[in-house]
Design a protein around this motif. Structure first.
Motif, PDB file in Angstrom:
ATOM      1  N   ARG A   1       0.953  -1.252   0.158  1.00  0.00           N
ATOM      2  CA  ARG A   1       0.037  -0.095  -0.046  1.00  0.00           C
ATOM      3  C   ARG A   1       0.658   1.196  -0.007  1.00  0.00           C
ATOM      4  O   ARG A   1       0.796   2.237  -0.595  1.00  0.00           O
ATOM      5  CB  ARG A   1      -0.949  -0.020   1.233  1.00  0.00           C
ATOM      6  CG  ARG A   1      -2.318   0.648   0.782  1.00  0.00           C
ATOM      7  CD  ARG A   1      -3.187   0.830   2.183  1.00  0.00           C
ATOM      8  NE  ARG A   1      -2.130   1.588   3.244  1.00  0.00           N
ATOM      9  CZ  ARG A   1      -2.404   0.790   4.414  1.00  0.00           C
ATOM     10  NH1 ARG A   1      -3.101  -0.360   4.568  1.00  0.00           N
ATOM     11  NH2 ARG A   1      -1.492   1.261   5.265  1.00  0.00           N
ATOM     12  N   LYS A   2       2.036   1.256   0.743  1.00  0.00           N
ATOM     13  CA  LYS A   2       2.868   2.514   1.128  1.00  0.00           C
ATOM     14  C   LYS A   2       3.409   2.553  -0.475  1.00  0.00           C
ATOM     15  O   LYS A   2       3.577   3.786  -0.856  1.00  0.00           O
ATOM     16  CB  LYS A   2       3.882   2.158   2.109  1.00  0.00           C
ATOM     17  CG  LYS A   2       4.888   3.401   2.004  1.00  0.00           C
ATOM     18  CD  LYS A   2       5.623   3.480   3.299  1.00  0.00           C
ATOM     19  CE  LYS A   2       6.503   4.746   2.879  1.00  0.00           C
ATOM     20  NZ  LYS A   2       7.356   4.817   4.328  1.00  0.00           N
TER      21      LYS A   2
ATOM     22  N   ASP B   1       2.363   1.893  -3.306  1.00  0.00           N
ATOM     23  CA  ASP B   1       1.298   2.497  -4.450  1.00  0.00           C
ATOM     24  C   ASP B   1       1.155   3.932  -3.900  1.00  0.00           C
ATOM     25  O   ASP B   1       1.165   4.825  -5.015  1.00  0.00           O
ATOM     26  CB  ASP B   1      -0.080   1.948  -4.081  1.00  0.00           C
ATOM     27  CG  ASP B   1       0.080   0.372  -4.808  1.00  0.00           C
ATOM     28  OD1 ASP B   1       1.062   0.090  -5.589  1.00  0.00           O
ATOM     29  OD2 ASP B   1      -0.927  -0.303  -4.435  1.00  0.00           O
ATOM     30  N   GLU B   2       1.208   4.240  -2.677  1.00  0.00           N
ATOM     31  CA  GLU B   2       0.979   5.767  -2.211  1.00  0.00           C
ATOM     32  C   GLU B   2       2.125   6.568  -2.700  1.00  0.00           C
ATOM     33  O   GLU B   2       2.080   7.712  -3.320  1.00  0.00           O
ATOM     34  CB  GLU B   2       0.836   5.673  -0.639  1.00  0.00           C
ATOM     35  CG  GLU B   2      -0.478   5.407  -0.089  1.00  0.00           C
ATOM     36  CD  GLU B   2      -0.516   5.356   1.326  1.00  0.00           C
ATOM     37  OE1 GLU B   2      -1.361   4.789   1.896  1.00  0.00           O
ATOM     38  OE2 GLU B   2       0.472   5.752   2.068  1.00  0.00           O
TER      39      GLU B   2
END
Ligand SMILES: *[C@@H]1O[C@H](CO)[C@@H](O)[C@H](O)[C@H]1NC(C)=O
Ligand SMILES: *[C@@H]1O[C@H](CO)[C@@H](O)[C@H](O)[C@H]1NC(C)=O
Ligand SMILES: *[C@@H]1O[C@H](CO)[C@@H](O)[C@H](O)[C@H]1NC(C)=O
Ligand SMILES: *[C@@H]1O[C@H](CO)[C@@H](O)[C@H](O)[C@H]1NC(C)=O
Length: 611
Positions: free
Chosen positions: A76-77, A79-80
């Motif tokens: 997720r990080k 992607d962020e």
């Protein structure tokens, strides 16, 4: 109905904090953060079935479910911030822990647990190939579980039905990363291993790189070559692959991932080619970040060229525990576990229950170390094996009074014994192999007594590829046989620290003992700051003398040994002038040695078993 639901509900509740319920709580320690780049990697290697984590060592107590939660947050990080994250596993997933070894057939639960992690590039280790049934499961389970991700650059499988030899999986894989659009070409190798069962074929790396498909692959226009393998970073195989790629692509970045020798390691091949290796037994998760690979723009764009000339490769070795996982993700006890991770932790718990891994066989009265104390010594696992176990279990009833020498290779033991409960799981952790005791009758004592020194001096008499000395000792010892001294193995001949200290007892309030890795990039690789642990040299083999006459030497002895060492024993005996062959060798005990050892423990450690 309600009756069926209850245990499951209990499970989910008890696992709300993730890791296994009986795992010791992680200890806070000073940390280094993870450097992020355009392309980042998490690596596991040599997990050997430790997917429940270490239930007696807080520093490594997170389980495979926690690692799944960790990877989910890290994805997720990525992607962020628009970076990419790839997961790697370089083999030896099996043998060494009850979660794999205690079921029949082996791995009844473990394959299903392992496959839950979304691994991008995966390959075999040597352990997947020792037993024909394990190699068959690699083909029927692991390859389809990681379809398109499993790479077998130098491994073939022989179909049992037809005898046809086929690639175990695809030879290489090309893909483009999700966020940065980096074009990757990935290989998956095994070192030049010769101890495999006859249903696989391992082709030497040096031969494989001459093949047409490989020569074509290294000419492809990609942004990064990714070479994963169950291969040590400083050995000849990776040097050969590096040279082959560089002969075609002088400038393309190459990232290697290694395994096999169980150490934390990092290698620089040139300014754009590096390798990392993530230790063993779910103690370590490897982290690698690369910056300056390429942008999405044109390759001859001046900005692009500038970016690529300032490339950076950074590594970290992550201690596998929840304190660190939360630290690196900025999450806490309630926000860290994901549903998927918790499901997998619950599945591990259920499997451990079904396999009765917590069944206690007795209480170990003291710590017994493979190499953290000198051999011989009171806290040496091998002295214990020699003096207490082998001397008492290497008995053939009809020849119990015959003098005998019993030889055992140190690599047949895989882990330390901690003072405290010794469980069914501990049995497989310490001694996962299925070997039995064999013997040769009436060997002249003089010749027999020369064998141990020959095995331990290692040398020239064992010159065939099949009889390499490294196979006798634990893999950790590989780092001293190669030209490279392993970073966390400052081997000592002499006894310098007090024996029998707890592995993770604090010597200062902030630092706990653990890995203090020195590698090609310095001494700042570990994510957790530790005080160092001292390791000592151990021999390739140990020997127990049993029922010897009180005065003088016997004329002949029964020469007993664990079956694994048979080829070395026959070679060494031949060197002493005694010619024996396989038909001279007979069964000494019918049971697996592991069962003999477990029997001794049940008998001898039960009385210590009150807390
Ligand atoms: C492999 O070894 C097994 C057991 O020793 C034997 O039965 C089998 O025929 C061998 N297979 C091949 C292809 O050599
Ligand atoms: C964990 O973090 C969340 C979100 O920041 C916060 O609401 C919660 O109180 C924290 N829980 C604990 C146990 O600290
Ligand atoms: C977790 O397990 C539950 C119950 O079996 C299931 O309904 C759910 O889909 C699983 N979730 C994930 C993310 O695997
Ligand atoms: C092993 O040695 C024995 C006796 O020396 C001999 O009769 C036999 O043929 C040998 N077997 C093999 C397989 O070489």
């Amino acid at each position: 109905m309600a009756k069926q639901l209850l245990p499951w509900t209990y499970l989910l509740l008890s696992l709300a904090a993730a890791e296994q319920p009986s795992a010791p709580k992680p200890v806070a320690a000073p940390m280094r953060s993870l450097p992020w780049g355009q392309l980042n990697f998490l690596q596991t290697t040599d997990t050997h079935g430790w997917h429940a984590g270490h239930l007696q060592e807080p520093q490594y107590s997170a389980d495979w479910g926690d690692y799944i939660s960790f990877a989910e947050h890290m994805h997720r990080k990525a992607d962020e911030i628009g970076a990419d994250l790839l997961l790697i596993d370089t083999g030896d997933r099996i043998e060494g822990n009850g979660l794999y070894d205690a079921s029949s057939p082996k791995g009844q639960y473990d394959y299903d647990i392992f496959k839950e992690q979304d691994i991008d590039v995966i390959c075999t280790g040597n352990h997947e190939l020792y037993q024909a049934d394990a190699a068959a499961r690699e083909y029927t389970k692991t390859v389809p579980n990681f379809k398109g991700k499993y790479i077998a650059s130098n491994l073939d499988y022989i179909l049992p039905e037809t005898g046809e030899r086929i690639p175990m999986a695809q030879r290489y894989r090309t893909f483009t990363t999700k966020n940065q659009g980096i074009r990757v070409l990935a290989f998956g190798f095994l070192f030049d291993f010769t101890g495999n069962a006859n249903n696989t074929v391992v082709q030497p790396v040096e031969k494989t790189i001459e093949e047409k498909w490989f020569q074509e692959a290294i000419r492809e226009d990609v942004d990064l070559f990714l070479v994963i393998g169950h291969v040590t970073l400083h050995g000849p195989e990776y040097k050969a692959i590096f040279k082959a790629i560089r002969s075609q692509k002088w400038d393309t970045p190459i990232q290697f991932f290694g395994g096999h020798s169980h150490i934390r390691d990092f290698a620089k091949y040139d300014s754009k080619a590096y390798g990392v290796q993530a230790g063993r037994y779910m103690e370590t998760i490897g982290w690698m970040s690369i910056d300056g690979i390429k942008g999405k723009g044109k390759k001859d764009d001046p900005k692009e060229i500038e970016l690529r000339s300032s490339m950076s490769f950074q590594r970290r070795y992550i201690d596998n525990n929840l304190f660190g996982y939360r630290y690196h993700t900025g999450l806490n006890e309630s926000t860290f576990p994901t549903e998927h991770g918790q499901n997998v932790s619950a599945a591990i718990y259920k499997a451990r229950k079904a396999l009765k891994l917590d069944n206690s066989y007795g209480c170990a009265p003291r710590d017994l170390w493979m190499s953290r104390t000198p051999y011989p010594g009171d806290n040496s696992l091998y002295t214990w094996l020699e003096k207490e176990v082998l001397a008492n279990v290497a008995i053939k009833p009809e020849r119990k009074d015959t003098p005998r020498l019993v030889i055992f290779n140190t690599g047949s033991m895989r882990f330390d014994i901690f003072k405290g409960p010794f469980t069914r799981d501990s049995t497989y952790i310490v001694s996962p192999f299925v070997g039995t005791l064999k013997y040769i009758k009436d060997v002249p004592f003089k010749a027999a007594s020369e064998v141990l020194p020959l095995l331990n001096s290692g040398g020239q008499i064992f010159d065939s590829a099949e009889l390499q000395m490294w196979q006798l000792a634990p893999p950790e010892k590989l780092s001293i046989h190669s030209d490279f001294i392993g970073p966390q193995m400052p081997l000592q001949d002499s006894f310098v620290s007090s024996a029998g200290q707890r592995p993770l007892l604090s010597s200062s309030p902030d630092l706990v003992p653990g890995y203090t890795t020195k590698d090609d990039a310095g001494d700042d690789g570990d994510d957790t700051l530790h005080t160092p642990i001292t390791f000592y040299k151990i021999p390739n083999c140990i020997q127990s003398s049993v029922s010897m006459p009180a005065n003088g030497d016997p004329e002949t002895v029964d020469f007993v040994f664990i079956d694994f060492v048979q080829p070395w024993i026959l070679t060494a005996l031949r060197f002493t002038g005694q010619v024996y062959n396989d038909s001279s060798v007979e069964e000494y005990r019918p049971e697996a040695f592991t069962d003999l050892m477990a029997g001794w423990i049940k008998e001898n450690w039960k009385k210590n078993c009150k807390n």
